[in-house]
Write a protein that holds these residues in place. Structure first.
Motif, PDB file in Angstrom:
ATOM      1  N   ILE A 124       0.828  -1.204   0.000  1.00 41.53           N
ATOM      2  CA  ILE A 124       0.000   0.000   0.000  1.00 41.53           C
ATOM      3  C   ILE A 124       0.863   1.256   0.000  1.00 41.53           C
ATOM      4  N   LEU A 125       1.844   1.310   0.867  1.00 42.18           N
ATOM      5  CA  LEU A 125       2.668   2.518   0.962  1.00 42.18           C
ATOM      6  C   LEU A 125       3.495   2.741  -0.290  1.00 42.18           C
ATOM      7  N   ASP A 126       3.846   1.671  -0.991  1.00 35.25           N
ATOM      8  CA  ASP A 126       4.598   1.824  -2.240  1.00 35.25           C
ATOM      9  C   ASP A 126       3.802   2.573  -3.315  1.00 35.25           C
ATOM     10  N   GLU A 127       2.478   2.644  -3.139  1.00 30.02           N
ATOM     11  CA  GLU A 127       1.631   3.362  -4.101  1.00 30.02           C
ATOM     12  C   GLU A 127       1.545   4.857  -3.789  1.00 30.02           C
ATOM     13  N   HIS A 128       2.112   5.283  -2.665  1.00 29.58           N
ATOM     14  CA  HIS A 128       2.062   6.691  -2.228  1.00 29.58           C
ATOM     15  C   HIS A 128       0.628   7.229  -2.253  1.00 29.58           C
ATOM     16  N   PRO A 129      -0.262   6.588  -1.501  1.00 29.07           N
ATOM     17  CA  PRO A 129      -1.672   6.975  -1.565  1.00 29.07           C
ATOM     18  C   PRO A 129      -1.973   8.249  -0.789  1.00 29.07           C
ATOM     19  N   ASP A 130      -3.001   8.955  -1.254  1.00 31.53           N
ATOM     20  CA  ASP A 130      -3.591  10.031  -0.457  1.00 31.53           C
ATOM     21  C   ASP A 130      -4.637   9.463   0.499  1.00 31.53           C
ATOM     22  N   VAL A 131      -5.348   8.444   0.014  1.00 29.16           N
ATOM     23  CA  VAL A 131      -6.408   7.827   0.806  1.00 29.16           C
ATOM     24  C   VAL A 131      -6.284   6.311   0.697  1.00 29.16           C
ATOM     25  N   VAL A 132      -6.398   5.629   1.833  1.00 27.51           N
ATOM     26  CA  VAL A 132      -6.423   4.171   1.866  1.00 27.51           C
ATOM     27  C   VAL A 132      -7.784   3.742   2.411  1.00 27.51           C
ATOM     28  N   LEU A 133      -8.481   2.899   1.656  1.00 32.59           N
ATOM     29  CA  LEU A 133      -9.785   2.387   2.070  1.00 32.59           C
ATOM     30  C   LEU A 133      -9.675   0.875   2.255  1.00 32.59           C
ATOM     31  N   GLU A 173      -3.166  10.228   8.900  1.00 27.91           N
ATOM     32  CA  GLU A 173      -3.499  11.552   9.434  1.00 27.91           C
ATOM     33  C   GLU A 173      -4.635  11.489  10.445  1.00 27.91           C
ATOM     34  N   ASN A 174      -5.531  10.548  10.270  1.00 21.46           N
ATOM     35  CA  ASN A 174      -6.737  10.483  11.110  1.00 21.46           C
ATOM     36  C   ASN A 174      -6.741   9.299  12.068  1.00 21.46           C
ATOM     37  N   ASN A 175      -5.606   8.593  12.151  1.00 21.63           N
ATOM     38  CA  ASN A 175      -5.511   7.405  13.005  1.00 21.63           C
ATOM     39  C   ASN A 175      -6.615   6.399  12.678  1.00 21.63           C
ATOM     40  N   GLY A 176      -7.042   6.395  11.410  1.00 22.14           N
ATOM     41  CA  GLY A 176      -8.057   5.448  10.960  1.00 22.14           C
ATOM     42  C   GLY A 176      -9.471   5.779  11.361  1.00 22.14           C
ATOM     43  N   ALA A 177      -9.693   6.981  11.917  1.00 21.72           N
ATOM     44  CA  ALA A 177     -11.019   7.328  12.432  1.00 21.72           C
ATOM     45  C   ALA A 177     -11.863   8.027  11.374  1.00 21.72           C
ATOM     46  N   LEU A 178     -13.152   7.702  11.351  1.00 24.47           N
ATOM     47  CA  LEU A 178     -14.124   8.349  10.465  1.00 24.47           C
ATOM     48  C   LEU A 178     -14.835   9.450  11.236  1.00 24.47           C
ATOM     49  N   ASP A 179     -14.892  10.655  10.664  1.00 24.60           N
ATOM     50  CA  ASP A 179     -15.652  11.748  11.260  1.00 24.60           C
ATOM     51  C   ASP A 179     -17.129  11.520  10.922  1.00 24.60           C
ATOM     52  N   LEU A 234      -6.879   7.188   6.321  1.00 27.10           N
ATOM     53  CA  LEU A 234      -7.191   5.762   6.365  1.00 27.10           C
ATOM     54  C   LEU A 234      -8.616   5.555   6.864  1.00 27.10           C
ATOM     55  N   PHE A 235      -9.374   4.753   6.128  1.00 25.41           N
ATOM     56  CA  PHE A 235     -10.754   4.466   6.520  1.00 25.41           C
ATOM     57  C   PHE A 235     -11.061   2.989   6.287  1.00 25.41           C
ATOM     58  N   ARG A 236     -11.967   2.474   7.106  1.00 25.55           N
ATOM     59  CA  ARG A 236     -12.490   1.121   6.898  1.00 25.55           C
ATOM     60  C   ARG A 236     -13.949   1.211   6.468  1.00 25.55           C
ATOM     61  N   ILE A 237     -14.392   0.251   5.641  1.00 25.49           N
ATOM     62  CA  ILE A 237     -15.770   0.225   5.170  1.00 25.49           C
ATOM     63  C   ILE A 237     -16.276  -1.220   5.154  1.00 25.49           C
ATOM     64  N   GLY A 238     -17.596  -1.380   5.261  1.00 25.48           N
ATOM     65  CA  GLY A 238     -18.206  -2.698   5.171  1.00 25.48           C
ATOM     66  C   GLY A 238     -17.846  -3.601   6.327  1.00 25.48           C
ATOM     67  N   ASP A 239     -17.663  -4.881   6.027  1.00 23.76           N
ATOM     68  CA  ASP A 239     -17.374  -5.870   7.063  1.00 23.76           C
ATOM     69  C   ASP A 239     -16.013  -5.675   7.712  1.00 23.76           C
ATOM     70  N   ALA A 240     -15.153  -4.852   7.111  1.00 22.36           N
ATOM     71  CA  ALA A 240     -13.872  -4.542   7.744  1.00 22.36           C
ATOM     72  C   ALA A 240     -14.082  -3.714   9.013  1.00 22.36           C
ATOM     73  N   VAL A 241     -15.277  -3.108   9.128  1.00 22.52           N
ATOM     74  CA  VAL A 241     -15.645  -2.388  10.360  1.00 22.52           C
ATOM     75  C   VAL A 241     -16.422  -3.332  11.273  1.00 22.52           C
ATOM     76  N   LEU A 263     -18.976   8.030   2.184  1.00 22.69           N
ATOM     77  CA  LEU A 263     -17.595   8.458   2.374  1.00 22.69           C
ATOM     78  C   LEU A 263     -16.992   8.961   1.067  1.00 22.69           C
ATOM     79  N   CYS A 264     -17.170   8.196   0.005  1.00 19.78           N
ATOM     80  CA  CYS A 264     -16.418   8.462  -1.225  1.00 19.78           C
ATOM     81  C   CYS A 264     -17.005   9.570  -2.090  1.00 19.78           C
ATOM     82  N   GLN A 265     -18.295   9.856  -1.950  1.00 20.42           N
ATOM     83  CA  GLN A 265     -18.858  10.910  -2.790  1.00 20.42           C
ATOM     84  C   GLN A 265     -18.288  12.289  -2.441  1.00 20.42           C
ATOM     85  N   SER A 266     -17.587  12.389  -1.307  1.00 19.32           N
ATOM     86  CA  SER A 266     -16.984  13.670  -0.915  1.00 19.32           C
ATOM     87  C   SER A 266     -15.459  13.634  -0.927  1.00 19.32           C
TER      88      SER A 266
END
Length: 685
Positions: A468-477, A628-634, A659-666, A681-684
């Protein structure tokens, strides 16, 4: 004529005073979006989206109550009050702005509701015979009641006229008018019972009362079940005779034909057919009615695709085609087709999630379209993002695919890692049950959309932190789901298999098999059906709940019970599995009865445990401390269609990511929750 291969479907049609631009309609239903019985903004936006999407007529207010003693049992509108008229005016203005007709369905439910709701008045019916689906034992309809209800119908129609509505439909099937028709609910000996002419009298009086009060150009439809498919009920011949008698009265503009006895639980599954039934199940029945009467005929059950709809028109079976659940799945399906974008039409797979939620006291939601019913907050049309970002998604199940689709539509650079060789996640297992094979249409559509939008899939990759980090992501889902839970059962991890083991093909069912289900969902019965269909198997389906598949709605529950009983699966509720031990060649399962506390032992060759899933946390834990968000969703941002605050700080090039989790990963909450997580989450982003 627009450019389309479905020429018949896109011919205009005259219905009373309405000129409809095509033959595609949304038929009456009650999505349970009403607020205090009124069609407020949510209700109106839901129908407006379909109107903007290109159909010609949308019908609302399924089984709207016309009388004080017809309480709503699943969120219907209240047409018994003048308070509704201003809301109807606003509603009609919204819909007419799109050159679309608007009709409302009226009903007195009779015995098909509960007396312990609304005004707590007794239910009424032609005869005091209990209705199986709701359990109500009605009061005998007296002559004074008949006069009152006839007047209530005409007053409700007047309110629709005053509200600018183009017409009304009377719901007869299983409701008060139809209860007079059927010998199973009408055992009267007066002028409203016995002979055919007597049994159809009440409905004709209702129509006469409405016609005496409103202008001739106001459209009136009658929705009827022409064959109840139940011994002693309305047969096909009598149903056609009823349709013919009402058509010849000169009081109607059209007939809306369906089948089934919606006053039994098994009958509801037929009346609103799911993927377990053929597409357009009642088309030929509607065609027989059309050939017998001199009125336009609609069809309102289970047509999900334009090809079948066009066939129904072209072959002369119907004049107008209801594609109601198809529009719940994709309200823009007509517009997309005419724009040459058929591949973009989100398919209705017939899962029945929408109708099943209503019958369990919820609101109508599409299993895999999170926007329907939430048009005030979410959007069916995805806008481009102001800034292109690198999005890395782990998992190509419904949650990950929906996130990838939306992010790609917004113009982001999307990479998806998937450990399996194909997309779909758990849906691939679900679809192995023969009658639920349509479910595979959900991830297939999502995947095709993602590929068309340029998303980059990496299959057979069990993604780790470095990938994942090798992709230099802005957002990881993280949509990497969970793993089967074995529950609080001694020996389950050692001796028990999961449903995934069986449905994936890794474990071959054999011998005497226990499927133990703690979730009450469709997973347990689907697995039991699958195993029972294998050679050399005998299956027990056991649950600690008070009934098998307790959390499954009626249209799917009925099919599971039908299949399980036909396959001789033994169904045992109220038993909690406490332990599993091996004794020789067999497994000993010890149960405790939930209520008596008594224990019992049963022996099996295989034991399958369904206790839901627990999230795969390892990858999340390895990534969250650097995010940046410690994996937390606002939550406030997610629920109010706002960008996550952490996205203001990310810069993948500098190693900063959200970093965010979605679906059964939560947590294990089902397919709809998974796609909802992704959309809001993603529409914004």
């Amino acid at each position: 004529m627009p450019e389309t291969p479905y020429k018949s479907l896109f011919q205009p049609f005259r219905l009373g005073h309405l000129t409809l631009k095509n033959r595609i309609i949304s038929t009456s239903h009650a999505p349970a979006y009403a607020e205090n019985g009124m069609p407020m903004e949510r209700y109106q936006r839901y129908h407006e989206e379909k109107a903007a999407g290109g159909l010609s007529l949308t019908m609302f207010g399924g089984a709207s109550s016309v009388s004080l003693d017809s309480p709503p049992s699943f969120g219907q509108l209240n047409l018994a009050s003048d308070d509704i008229v201003p809301h109807l005016r606003a509603f009609s203005d919204r819909i007419h702005a799109h050159d679309v007709g608007l009709m409302c369905q009226l009903s007195h439910a009779g015995r098909r509701t509960r007396p312990t709701s609304g005004n707590w008045l007794p239910t009424i019916a032609p005869s005091p015979i209990r209705e199986p689906a709701h359990g109500a034992i009605p009061k005998l309809l007296e002559h004074s009641d008949i006069r009152r209800v006839v007047e209530d119908y005409s007053a409700a129609a007047q309110r629709c006229l005053d509200g600018g509505i183009d017409g009304v439909e009377l719901l007869a099937s299983g409701h008060l008018i139809g209860q007079f028709w059927s010998p199973l609910s009408n055992q009267r000996s007066d002028e409203y019972g016995g002979s055919f002419e007597n049994r159809i009298r009440f409905g004709l009086e209702v129509l006469e009362g409405i016609r005496a009060r409103i202008p001739d150009e106001f459209v009136i439809s009658l929705r009827l079940s022409v064959n109840e498919f139940i011994d002693g009920g309305i047969s096909e011949d009598e149903g056609i005779a009823i349709a013919k008698a009402y058509a010849e009265s000169g009081l109607l503009d059209c007939l809306n034909v369906s089948g089934g006895a919606n006053w039994t639980k098994a009958g509801v599954a037929e009346t609103v057919p799911s993927m377990a039934f053929p597409s357009g199940r009642f088309i030929e029945l509607a065609g027989k009615v059309r050939r017998a009467v001199q009125l336009p005929v609609m069809h309102a059950a289970g047509i999900a695709d334009l090809a079948t709809a066009n066939f129904a028109i072209a072959e002369g079976h119907v004049d107008l085609v209801g594609m109601t659940r198809a529009h719940i799945a994709d309200p823009h399906l007509v517009q997309k087709h005419l724009a040459g974008q058929d591949d973009a039409i989100r398919p209705c797979v017939g899962a029945g999630y929408c109708i099943d939620r209503i019958y369990r006291g919820g609101d109508a939601l599409c299993l895999h379209n999170a926007v329907t019913g939430r048009e005030k907050i979410l959007s069916h049309s995805i806008r481009k993002a102001p800034q292109k970002r690198k999005i890395v998604i782990v998992g190509a199940g419904p949650a990950g695919l929906e996130a990838a689709r939306i992010c790609a539509e917004r113009g982001h650079n999307v990479v998806i890692f998937e450990a399996q060789s194909q997309p779909g996640g758990q849906v691939n297992y679900i679809a192995r049950t023969p009658w639920r094979s349509n479910m595979i249409g959900i991830p297939r559509w999502q995947y095709d959309q993602c590929k068309a939008l340029g998303a980059d899939f990496r299959f057979n990759v069990f993604a780790e932190k470095s990938d994942i980090l090798d992709e230099h992501p802005d957002v990881v889902l993280l949509a990497n789901g969970g793993m089967p839970e074995s529950g609080m059962i001694d020996g389950a991890e050692q001796f028990g298999f999961s449903i995934w083991d069986v449905m994936s093909g890794e474990v071959a069912p054999n011998g005497n098999v226990l499927v133990y289900d703690e979730t009450g969902s469709q997973s347990g019965p689907s697995c039991a059906e699958f195993i029972a269909g294998c050679e050399n198997t005998k299956v027990d389906l056991i649950t600690p709940d008070r009934m098998i598949a307790e959390n499954v709605g009626v249209t799917n529950h009925a099919i599971h019970l039908r299949n399980l009983h036909q396959m001789d699966v033994k169904l045992l509720p109220d038993l909690r599995l406490k332990s599993i031990n091996r004794e020789g060649t067999e497994l000993k399962a010890v149960f405790v009865h939930e209520y008596s506390g008594k224990t019992q032992t049963r022996c099996y060759h295989q034991i399958i445990v369904e206790a839901g899933t627990v999230p795969n946390d390892d990858l999340f834990d390895s990534l969250k401390h650097r995010s940046e968000n410690n994996g937390a969703l606002d939550y406030n941002a997610a629920l109010n269609n706002q960008e996550q605050p952490s996205l203001l700080k990310v810069d993948g090039a500098n190693g900063k990511y959200a970093l965010f989790r979605i679906g059964d990963a939560v947590s294990d909450r089902g397919l709809h929750a998974a796609v909802l997580d992704s959309h809001r989450l993603c529409q914004s982003i």
